[in-house]
Design a protein around this motif. Structure first.
Motif, short mmCIF file in Angstrom:
data_model
loop_
_atom_site.label_atom_id
_atom_site.label_comp_id
_atom_site.label_asym_id
_atom_site.label_seq_id
_atom_site.Cartn_x
_atom_site.Cartn_y
_atom_site.Cartn_z
N ILE A 152 0.85 -1.19 0.00
CA ILE A 152 0.00 0.00 0.00
C ILE A 152 0.88 1.23 0.00
CG2 ILE A 152 -1.67 1.33 1.33
CD1 ILE A 152 -2.29 -1.36 2.73
N TRP A 153 0.47 2.18 -0.77
CA TRP A 153 1.12 3.47 -0.65
C TRP A 153 0.05 4.51 -0.49
CZ3 TRP A 153 1.76 8.33 -2.64
CH2 TRP A 153 2.84 9.04 -2.10
N SER A 154 0.08 5.12 0.68
CA SER A 154 -0.97 6.06 1.01
C SER A 154 -0.58 7.44 0.51
CB SER A 154 -1.18 6.05 2.52
OG SER A 154 -2.10 7.02 2.89
N GLY A 155 -0.75 7.65 -0.79
CA GLY A 155 -0.25 8.89 -1.36
C GLY A 155 -1.31 9.73 -2.02
N CYS A 156 -0.88 10.70 -2.80
CA CYS A 156 -1.79 11.56 -3.53
C CYS A 156 -1.79 11.12 -4.99
CB CYS A 156 -1.34 13.01 -3.40
SG CYS A 156 -1.18 13.47 -1.67
N CYS A 216 -3.10 16.69 -1.62
CA CYS A 216 -1.91 16.33 -0.87
C CYS A 216 -1.70 17.20 0.36
CB CYS A 216 -0.67 16.42 -1.77
SG CYS A 216 -0.76 15.25 -3.13
N GLY A 254 -2.73 15.44 3.29
CA GLY A 254 -2.21 14.08 3.41
C GLY A 254 -1.91 13.68 4.84
N ALA A 272 -7.94 10.17 8.00
CA ALA A 272 -8.99 10.05 6.99
C ALA A 272 -10.34 10.41 7.61
CB ALA A 272 -9.04 8.62 6.47
N GLU A 319 -8.64 11.61 1.72
CA GLU A 319 -7.57 11.55 0.73
C GLU A 319 -7.71 10.27 -0.06
OE1 GLU A 319 -3.82 11.26 2.72
OE2 GLU A 319 -4.48 9.58 3.96
N LYS A 320 -7.25 10.33 -1.29
CA LYS A 320 -7.22 9.12 -2.11
C LYS A 320 -5.92 8.39 -1.83
CE LYS A 320 -9.84 8.67 -5.10
NZ LYS A 320 -11.19 8.08 -5.20
N LYS A 321 -6.01 7.10 -1.65
CA LYS A 321 -4.81 6.28 -1.47
C LYS A 321 -4.73 5.30 -2.62
CE LYS A 321 -6.59 6.00 2.64
NZ LYS A 321 -6.95 5.73 4.07
N GLU A 354 -10.22 4.88 -0.56
CA GLU A 354 -10.37 5.90 0.48
C GLU A 354 -10.80 5.18 1.76
OE1 GLU A 354 -13.18 8.87 -0.80
OE2 GLU A 354 -12.08 9.24 -2.66
#
Lengths: 406, 406
Positions: B11-15, B24, B27, B31, B39-41, B64
């Motif tokens: 998983i990368w919880s990024g933008c 971002c 970020g 959540a 945020e979208k992950k 999300e």
């Protein structure tokens, strides 16, 4: 074989060009004799002015009749056809035709529309969907414009349901008929029946309307737009200029698939196909091109219909249906108020094109409120949705017979 | 900004790349904080093998979450999205977003899906309709095939609803979650919810399914074929090879018009438009191009959706829906038998895509007969038909809350 009348509203009771020569063999028989053999006749008008002010020269419309007009000329019933239909409502052209006309179950000797008693007239509309069908005679975008010697294409005037009725009125007038015992139609035919009732209340004794409504409701306006869309996407459509070139067959076929499916129901799909594959061994999960049986059936059915249909005629029919409000004015209330005749409403409970909750159920109340005699039956409902009004009309046969007898 | 995980299921919880930089800024927030900012992950799998045996490398799926996963990791609920939807089920990315996620009415602090209590996960599917939407992360025909450096196009493997579930399962596994309090989805989301119930009965405590069914019924298979047809008619589609060239925007827009109208109802059309013209002074009777208001609205709505959508993704979604039977086998009965969890069914009485008479009403009986606890409510029914399941889900809020509390 085919001669043209030159007098406005003249009739020539002939055969259909060279396309259905066999039918001419029966030209001498009375219409709908005991063996149910019928002939196509042609009504011609040298010129017709549309409700929108357009001029159409050399109007030609096919029609059939079943039974005999009596001496008083007061036993006539007019049948008006649906979107993809035509004037072949009963009987056969040849004894070995695969099927009779679409409402043969209720038209004939001893049937609800009893040809021993009534003279039944059925006519093609302007811009009929299927000008290439040898049993259809119509005038529309695919017809030759006498001023140019070329097909009208999209230069054909916009026509309305009221224009269909006006041309039928000229046909009926030409026969010396001043009274119609009924005007009866299904789907788009019901729109014409309502319009007849509103436009000629002195003439129409009864209105019989199946699977339709008194106007195109907004949801149907949207659906009709979507029906037309595939034609316009087909590059061969070329803004309607395709005569003598590659025609927009693929777009027309997809448009006809939409009509075909919309006019049916999940009960039909379950019974006819289930989740069967189109071909054994070709799992739809295995390739994008592998289909379910219902998809292959839709493709085949639509291709067959597209072969005799015209894409521009389809677009003109869509417009005629979208713009329909009984009376052809802005107000449905005003249009309905013109109808004085008793009205028989025959919806299918499962109709997805003209859902009865939106159309015939509230219409029953409106007509009763304004003082009309109204009969109502959903007895045709089976598994076909909208199409129950064509295939299963016989289930309303007793109601129709009783309504005509009153 | 975006790093790729290299471990299967990382998983990368990024933008979202450079496309939604503003997101971002938030970020670092938890959540769905009190202000509803989400945020979208991105969940990534180096390789995924489809149920049909195809290989997809570099799978990337957006997701999300709302609320907090508890220490026992047993308070999670998974939301699965509809055909034209995505993982944005609740909250806003920025305080001034025009609207929150589609089911915000039932997701949040103190709401039926209470984020003070539950950890709500919502994920994009494979072949999501809208890969150009900056808030969607998906893998499908528009994605680059790492083996060729070019978009897959129609070489992308066929995927099924079970494939959507398998990727979601990998996401949920990666979070260490072994129990889902519920899987809940509307329309195509309900298909995923049923599939989850059948595939992972040990894990899924409850199935909540709105406006859907346990299989694609044959009528729907036909409709899905028709939804797809305009894309194939558009010459720009070019058998799916259009990336970097003119795209089949017109065909995609007509396809989306079909989805849009089919998902609604005549009650909506009456209330929103009536028979109004698109433009004052432009009578639809006066010119073929003059439209009614509902037609112009459909054109505009579809053009907006087409701008972020991909035509090939649409075709893959159609296939995934057509081939759906709970359990992904040949027998619906066998598939349903695998579901052990209590099931809450939430149809709209006016649904034209998944009519309850064909889908959820008989499903209720089937599930009860095989011993499941079943709750059933049509309380969402308003004027929108199928779309009531998205817009009016809040009307079933109490039922959902009670079902989760049992």
């Amino acid at each position: 074989m085919l001669m043209r009348g030159v007098v406005r509203g003249s009739i020539w009771s002939g055969c259909i060009g060279g396309l259905a020569m066999a039918a001419c063999l029966f030209g001498a028989l009375p219409a709908l004799a005991l063996d149910g053999i019928v002939e196509k006749k042609v009504f011609e008008m040298p010129s017709y002015t549309t409700t929108g002010g357009g001029t159409i020269k050399n109007v030609r419309i096919g029609w059939e009749s079943y039974g005999k007009l009596n001496d008083a000329k007061d036993n006539a019933i007019l049948i008006t056809h649906f979107f993809s239909g035509n004037s072949h409502a009963a009987g056969k052209y040849k004894a070995d035709d695969a099927a009779p006309g679409y409402w043969d179950s209720i038209i004939g000797p001893g049937k609800p529309l009893d040809t021993d008693k009534y003279f039944i007239i059925s006519s093609d509309t302007l811009v009929n969907l299927s000008p290439k069908d040898p049993n259809v005679v119509t005038t529309g975008p695919a017809s030759i414009n006498p001023d140019t010697g070329k097909p009208y294409g999209m230069s054909f005037p916009i026509v309305t349901i009221q224009d269909f009725v006006n041309v039928q009125k000229a046909l009926v007038d030409s026969l010396g008929i001043k009274t119609l015992q009924a005007v009866m139609g299904g789907s788009m035919g019901s729109l014409q029946a309502f319009e007849w009732g509103a436009d000629h209340p002195e003439m129409v004794k009864r209105v019989i309307a199946a699977i339709g409504g008194p106007e195109a409701d907004p949801f149907l306006i949207g659906w009709l737009n979507l029906w037309a869309a595939p034609i316009k996407l087909d590059p061969n459509w070329n803004n309607g200029d395709y005569y003598g070139k590659a025609e927009p067959k693929a777009g027309l076929a997809e448009a006809l698939k939409l009509v075909t499916l919309h006019a049916r129901h999940w009960k039909w799909a379950d019974a006819a196909f289930g989740r069967k594959w189109a071909e054994d061994g070709k799992d739809p999960k295995a390739a994008m091109g592998n289909q379910y049986a219902i998809e292959a059936w839709l493709d085949k059915a639509a291709a067959g219909r597209a072969a005799v249909s015209d894409a521009n005629h389809f677009l003109y029919l869509v417009k005629a249906n979208q713009t329909f409000v009984t009376g052809n004015g802005a107000s449905l209330e005003d249009g309905l108020a013109k109808i004085k005749a008793p009205v028989l409403l025959i919806p299918s409970a499962d109709d997805l094109v003209f859902p009865p909750d939106r159309n015939m159920r509230p219409l029953k109340e409106r007509l009763e409120k304004q003082g009309n005699v109204v009969e109502y039956t959903e007895s045709i409902t089976s598994t076909l949705g909208h199409l129950d009004g064509v295939v299963n009309i016989g289930k309303a046969g007793d109601t129709i017979a009783q309504f005509l007898a009153k």
